[in-house]
Design an enzyme around this catalytic site. Sequence first.
Site, mmCIF file in Angstrom:
data_model
loop_
_atom_site.group_PDB
_atom_site.id
_atom_site.type_symbol
_atom_site.label_atom_id
_atom_site.label_comp_id
_atom_site.label_asym_id
_atom_site.label_seq_id
_atom_site.Cartn_x
_atom_site.Cartn_y
_atom_site.Cartn_z
ATOM 1 N N ASP A 363 0.774 8.858 12.841
ATOM 2 C CA ASP A 363 1.126 8.150 14.068
ATOM 3 C C ASP A 363 2.299 8.919 14.694
ATOM 4 O O ASP A 363 3.033 9.612 13.980
ATOM 5 C CB ASP A 363 1.546 6.721 13.725
ATOM 6 C CG ASP A 363 2.084 5.978 14.930
ATOM 7 O OD1 ASP A 363 1.370 5.882 15.932
ATOM 8 O OD2 ASP A 363 3.243 5.521 14.858
ATOM 9 N N ASP A 558 4.215 3.616 10.951
ATOM 10 C CA ASP A 558 5.378 2.764 10.699
ATOM 11 C C ASP A 558 5.321 1.415 11.406
ATOM 12 O O ASP A 558 6.028 0.496 11.033
ATOM 13 C CB ASP A 558 6.664 3.483 11.133
ATOM 14 C CG ASP A 558 6.836 3.477 12.640
ATOM 15 O OD1 ASP A 558 7.948 3.215 13.106
ATOM 16 O OD2 ASP A 558 5.854 3.753 13.347
ATOM 17 N N ASP A 562 0.089 -0.266 13.140
ATOM 18 C CA ASP A 562 -0.471 0.764 12.254
ATOM 19 C C ASP A 562 -1.096 0.172 10.993
ATOM 20 O O ASP A 562 -1.801 0.872 10.270
ATOM 21 C CB ASP A 562 0.615 1.772 11.841
ATOM 22 C CG ASP A 562 1.125 2.591 13.007
ATOM 23 O OD1 ASP A 562 0.316 2.861 13.919
ATOM 24 O OD2 ASP A 562 2.304 2.956 13.019
#
Length: 661
Positions: A363, A558, A562
Site C-alpha cells: 500500500d 497499515d 487495508d
Amino acid sequence: MKRKIHSESTNCCSCEHENYENHNHDHNHSHDENHNHDHGEEFNLKKEVFSLVVILILYVSGIISEAQLHNTLYSIGEYLLFIPAYLLSGWSVLKTAGRNIVRGKVFDETFLMTVATLGAIAIHKLPEAVGVMLFYKIGELFQDIAVNRSRSSIKALLEVRPDYANIKTETGLNRVSPEAVKIDDIIFVKPGEKIPLDGEIIEGNSQVDASALTGESVPRTVRVGETVLAGMLNKIGVLTIKVTKLFDESSIAKILDLVQNARSKKAETEKFITIFARYYTPVVVFVSLAIAILPPLLIPGATSSEWVYRALILLVISCPCGLVISIPLGYFGGIGGAAKRGILIKGSTFLDTLTKVNTVVFDKTGTLTKGTFKVTQIVPSNSDFNQYDLLTLAAKIESHSNHPIAQSIRDAYGQSIDVSVVRDYEEIAGYGIKANVDNKLVLAGSDRLLHKENIAHETCNVEGTVVHLAVDRIYAGYIVIADELKEDAREAIQALKRIGVEKTVMLTGDNQAIASRIALQLGIDDYEAELLPEEKVSVIEKLLHTPGKHGKVAFIGDGINDAPVIARADVGMAMGGLGSDAAIETADIVIMTDAPSKVAEAIQIAKKTHRIVWQNIAFALGIKSIFIALSIFGIATMWEAVFADVGVALLAIFNATRVMK
C-alpha cells in the site's frame, strides 16, 4: 477474519516445546513434560549442574573400579554404585514413561530409553545403561539452556509490560493498575518510567526508548500532539498524556498476545515431524523386538544375549530427539530473533510461507510514505471563495474524519472548529465526504467524487494528493496535500530484489500522476492507482491467480481499509507502530518500526530458519540411518548409540540456536 489464532493439540511423540514462555502444563507428549521440569518449575542451572556432578562422580568411580565391584558377591558392589547413578540420571525419563503408559500413550522416546536401559541392566551392561541416561541428561541440560536463550528476546518483550499508571485525580496523583485507567483519563509519566497506555501528549516533551517494541536502538524525540505507545520508556522529561485506548486494546497488550500465541500456528515441517514420530516410534519398537527374537531362532549359533544387545542399541539410536527437539526450537528461535528486531510473526507457518514469496505488494500511504500530510497549495476556482474561505470550509467538513489528510487540513486551519455547523455528515469510502455545512451542501474528496456527483470542473490532472470542494453542487476549488516518502522506502525495494523477489507492486487510491512518480522514484515494477478498497482486493486476487505463478504473494499495509487485502494475501503484513488495529489484528506479521525495509529482513530471517531446520532434518536422519545399519550388523556398541542419539540431538540444538543471530 481469515486468520484467527487458535491452539492446536500436541501429539504424544512430537517433543514440540509449545508455548515455552507460558510453561504450558497440558502437554500430551512425554518430552515436553520431561523438559518442563515438573510442570513449570523455573529452570535452575546450578541445581542441574550439581545433580550432574554427583552422577558423574558415581559413574566415574564405578568405571574405574568396575572389575573389583564385579567380583563382589553377586556383583552387589556394582549394583550399589551404578543403580543410584542410573536412577539419579534417568528418574525423569522413567517417571514420564510410566505416566504415559498409564495414559495409554506407550510409543514415545522415553519408552525407547526405558526399555533399552532396563534391558541393558538385565543383561548386566550397567555402565552402558547409566551412560545412556547420563548423556541423555547432559543433552537435556544443553537443550534447556538453548531454549532459555531463544526465549530471552520474547521474555524481554514480556518484561516491558507496565506495572502501574500515575493518574490525575481531584486529590492529586494516584498510582493505579493500567487496567483501571479509562479513555480520556490524564496520566503523568516521569523520567525512567514506562508509558502504561497508548495516548496523546498534551504537555511536555521528552525522548522515549521504543527498543522493546520496535527494535529501534536510538531514542525517539516526542512532543505535544504526538502519539506514544504503551511499553515505551520515558527517558528525560515529564509527560502529561491523554489516554486514547484501554490497556487491553493498547499496542503492548496486542504485542504480548501475538507473541504468546505465536507457537499455535505450526509450520508444515513441524506437522510432518509430529506425524512422522507418531508412526516411526512403534515401527522401531517392533523392528527391535524382531531383531531380539528372530535371529536366535533362525540363525545357528546365534545367542539371545548378543541379539538382545543389538536390539537395545537400535532402540537407543532410533530415539528421534534430534528432530523433535531442534525443529520446534529452530522455528521458535526464528520467531524470537524476529521479535528482537521489531518484527512480530504470529506463527511458524508464516515463516515457511515467507520463504516462498516472490511478489511483494505495498500500500502507498503510511507504508511507503510517512502518511504525515501537509497542505502545500490552496486554489479557489471562482470569486466567491478566497484561500482562507476554502480552507475554512474544508476544515469544517473534515472535522469528523480521522484520516491523515483531514488532520493535515485541520492543522493548516489551526483554529477551533464549531462542529455543530456540520450536519448530515456522510463518509463515502474511497470517494470523500458529503455534509451540510452552514446550511450549504458541501462535497469534499477526490476527482472521482465529483464525477460521481456530476460536478463540472476542469482540474483533473493536478500533481499531488488533491481534495476537491464543491458547494451547492458548484465547484469551489481544490487543496493540494503533500506526503513524504519514508527514508528507507527505496532501500526496501532494492533489498527485496537483492534477495530474489521477482516482482514489486504498489497499490494506491491516489491519482495516476502521483502513483507513476512514486513508482519511478522507488524502482517499483508495477502500480495500480485510483483504487477503492474493494478494488485492491481484486488486484490481489488477480496476482494470486496469475497463470504460471509459482510463488506466494505478500501484502504490506497499515490502514483500516487495508485489512481485507491483508487477509486475502498469502502473507499479510501490517505496519504496527501507527497502523490501524484492524490491520494489525488481521495481519500474519506485524512490523513495529513502520519501516518497509523490515519486509526484506523478515524474508531473510524466514529463509535462514527454513535452511537450518532442513539441515537438522537431513543431518539427524542421515546419521541415524548409518548407525541403525551398524547396530543391526553388530558393529555399533551402546557408546556409538549414545552418540547417535544424544550427540546428534546436541549438534542439532546448537545449529538451531544460530537462527537467533
